[in-house]
Design a protein around this motif. Sequence first.
Motif, PDB file in Angstrom:
ATOM      1  N   LEU A 142       0.816  -1.211   0.000  1.00  0.00           N
ATOM      2  CA  LEU A 142       0.000   0.000   0.000  1.00  0.00           C
ATOM      3  C   LEU A 142       0.855   1.267   0.000  1.00  0.00           C
ATOM      4  N   VAL A 143       1.905   1.281   0.788  1.00  0.00           N
ATOM      5  CA  VAL A 143       2.801   2.439   0.820  1.00  0.00           C
ATOM      6  C   VAL A 143       3.467   2.616  -0.544  1.00  0.00           C
ATOM      7  N   GLY A 144       3.874   1.516  -1.162  1.00  0.00           N
ATOM      8  CA  GLY A 144       4.473   1.584  -2.494  1.00  0.00           C
ATOM      9  C   GLY A 144       3.511   2.159  -3.519  1.00  0.00           C
ATOM     10  N   LEU A 145       2.246   1.734  -3.458  1.00  0.00           N
ATOM     11  CA  LEU A 145       1.248   2.262  -4.390  1.00  0.00           C
ATOM     12  C   LEU A 145       1.010   3.750  -4.166  1.00  0.00           C
ATOM     13  N   VAL A 146       0.984   4.167  -2.917  1.00  0.00           N
ATOM     14  CA  VAL A 146       0.800   5.589  -2.622  1.00  0.00           C
ATOM     15  C   VAL A 146       1.975   6.394  -3.159  1.00  0.00           C
ATOM     16  N   ILE A 147       3.177   5.880  -3.010  1.00  0.00           N
ATOM     17  CA  ILE A 147       4.357   6.593  -3.520  1.00  0.00           C
ATOM     18  C   ILE A 147       4.310   6.676  -5.045  1.00  0.00           C
ATOM     19  N   ILE A 148       3.927   5.594  -5.699  1.00  0.00           N
ATOM     20  CA  ILE A 148       3.886   5.570  -7.162  1.00  0.00           C
ATOM     21  C   ILE A 148       2.815   6.512  -7.698  1.00  0.00           C
ATOM     22  N   PHE A 149       1.627   6.503  -7.097  1.00  0.00           N
ATOM     23  CA  PHE A 149       0.496   7.269  -7.609  1.00  0.00           C
ATOM     24  C   PHE A 149       0.220   8.531  -6.794  1.00  0.00           C
ATOM     25  N   LYS A 150       1.248   9.073  -6.166  1.00  0.00           N
ATOM     26  CA  LYS A 150       1.077  10.221  -5.280  1.00  0.00           C
ATOM     27  C   LYS A 150       0.457  11.411  -6.001  1.00  0.00           C
ATOM     28  N   SER A 151       0.944  11.752  -7.177  1.00  0.00           N
ATOM     29  CA  SER A 151       0.437  12.933  -7.877  1.00  0.00           C
ATOM     30  C   SER A 151      -1.018  12.739  -8.302  1.00  0.00           C
ATOM     31  N   GLN A 152      -1.377  11.549  -8.756  1.00  0.00           N
ATOM     32  CA  GLN A 152      -2.760  11.296  -9.155  1.00  0.00           C
ATOM     33  C   GLN A 152      -3.698  11.357  -7.951  1.00  0.00           C
ATOM     34  N   ILE A 166      -6.853  14.039  -7.349  1.00  0.00           N
ATOM     35  CA  ILE A 166      -8.218  13.584  -7.056  1.00  0.00           C
ATOM     36  C   ILE A 166      -8.729  14.218  -5.765  1.00  0.00           C
ATOM     37  N   ILE A 167      -7.902  14.213  -4.737  1.00  0.00           N
ATOM     38  CA  ILE A 167      -8.315  14.773  -3.447  1.00  0.00           C
ATOM     39  C   ILE A 167      -8.546  16.277  -3.562  1.00  0.00           C
ATOM     40  N   ASN A 168      -7.657  16.973  -4.288  1.00  0.00           N
ATOM     41  CA  ASN A 168      -7.836  18.418  -4.465  1.00  0.00           C
ATOM     42  C   ASN A 168      -9.124  18.728  -5.220  1.00  0.00           C
ATOM     43  N   SER A 169      -9.427  17.971  -6.254  1.00  0.00           N
ATOM     44  CA  SER A 169     -10.659  18.220  -7.005  1.00  0.00           C
ATOM     45  C   SER A 169     -11.894  17.930  -6.148  1.00  0.00           C
ATOM     46  N   LEU A 170     -11.821  16.898  -5.321  1.00  0.00           N
ATOM     47  CA  LEU A 170     -12.946  16.604  -4.423  1.00  0.00           C
ATOM     48  C   LEU A 170     -13.183  17.742  -3.434  1.00  0.00           C
ATOM     49  N   PHE A 171     -12.104  18.263  -2.845  1.00  0.00           N
ATOM     50  CA  PHE A 171     -12.248  19.359  -1.891  1.00  0.00           C
ATOM     51  C   PHE A 171     -12.749  20.626  -2.570  1.00  0.00           C
ATOM     52  N   GLN A 172     -12.330  20.868  -3.808  1.00  0.00           N
ATOM     53  CA  GLN A 172     -12.824  22.037  -4.543  1.00  0.00           C
ATOM     54  C   GLN A 172     -14.329  21.911  -4.792  1.00  0.00           C
ATOM     55  N   LYS A 173     -14.779  20.709  -5.162  1.00  0.00           N
ATOM     56  CA  LYS A 173     -16.209  20.493  -5.377  1.00  0.00           C
ATOM     57  C   LYS A 173     -16.980  20.683  -4.078  1.00  0.00           C
ATOM     58  N   ILE A 174     -16.461  20.140  -2.990  1.00  0.00           N
ATOM     59  CA  ILE A 174     -17.128  20.272  -1.687  1.00  0.00           C
ATOM     60  C   ILE A 174     -17.210  21.736  -1.290  1.00  0.00           C
ATOM     61  N   THR A 175     -16.110  22.463  -1.474  1.00  0.00           N
ATOM     62  CA  THR A 175     -16.085  23.882  -1.104  1.00  0.00           C
ATOM     63  C   THR A 175     -17.038  24.698  -1.958  1.00  0.00           C
TER      64      THR A 175
END
Length: 58
Positions: free
Chosen positions: A29-39, A43-52
Amino acid sequence: MKQLKGIKELLREEEGMGTVEIILIIVVLVGLVIIFKSQITQIINSLFQKITSQTGTV
């Protein structure tokens, strides 16, 4: 002989296998997070923008 018997019993026990499996899952899981960190960050930034943006409409 008593020590050898204790070592054999220790090797037969499978209680430690659960711990090893959990550690391997965490490493993957840590390896996957490191590999796909930017993606994940995008995703998280776009979700927070929609929520805001939609909180004012409620």
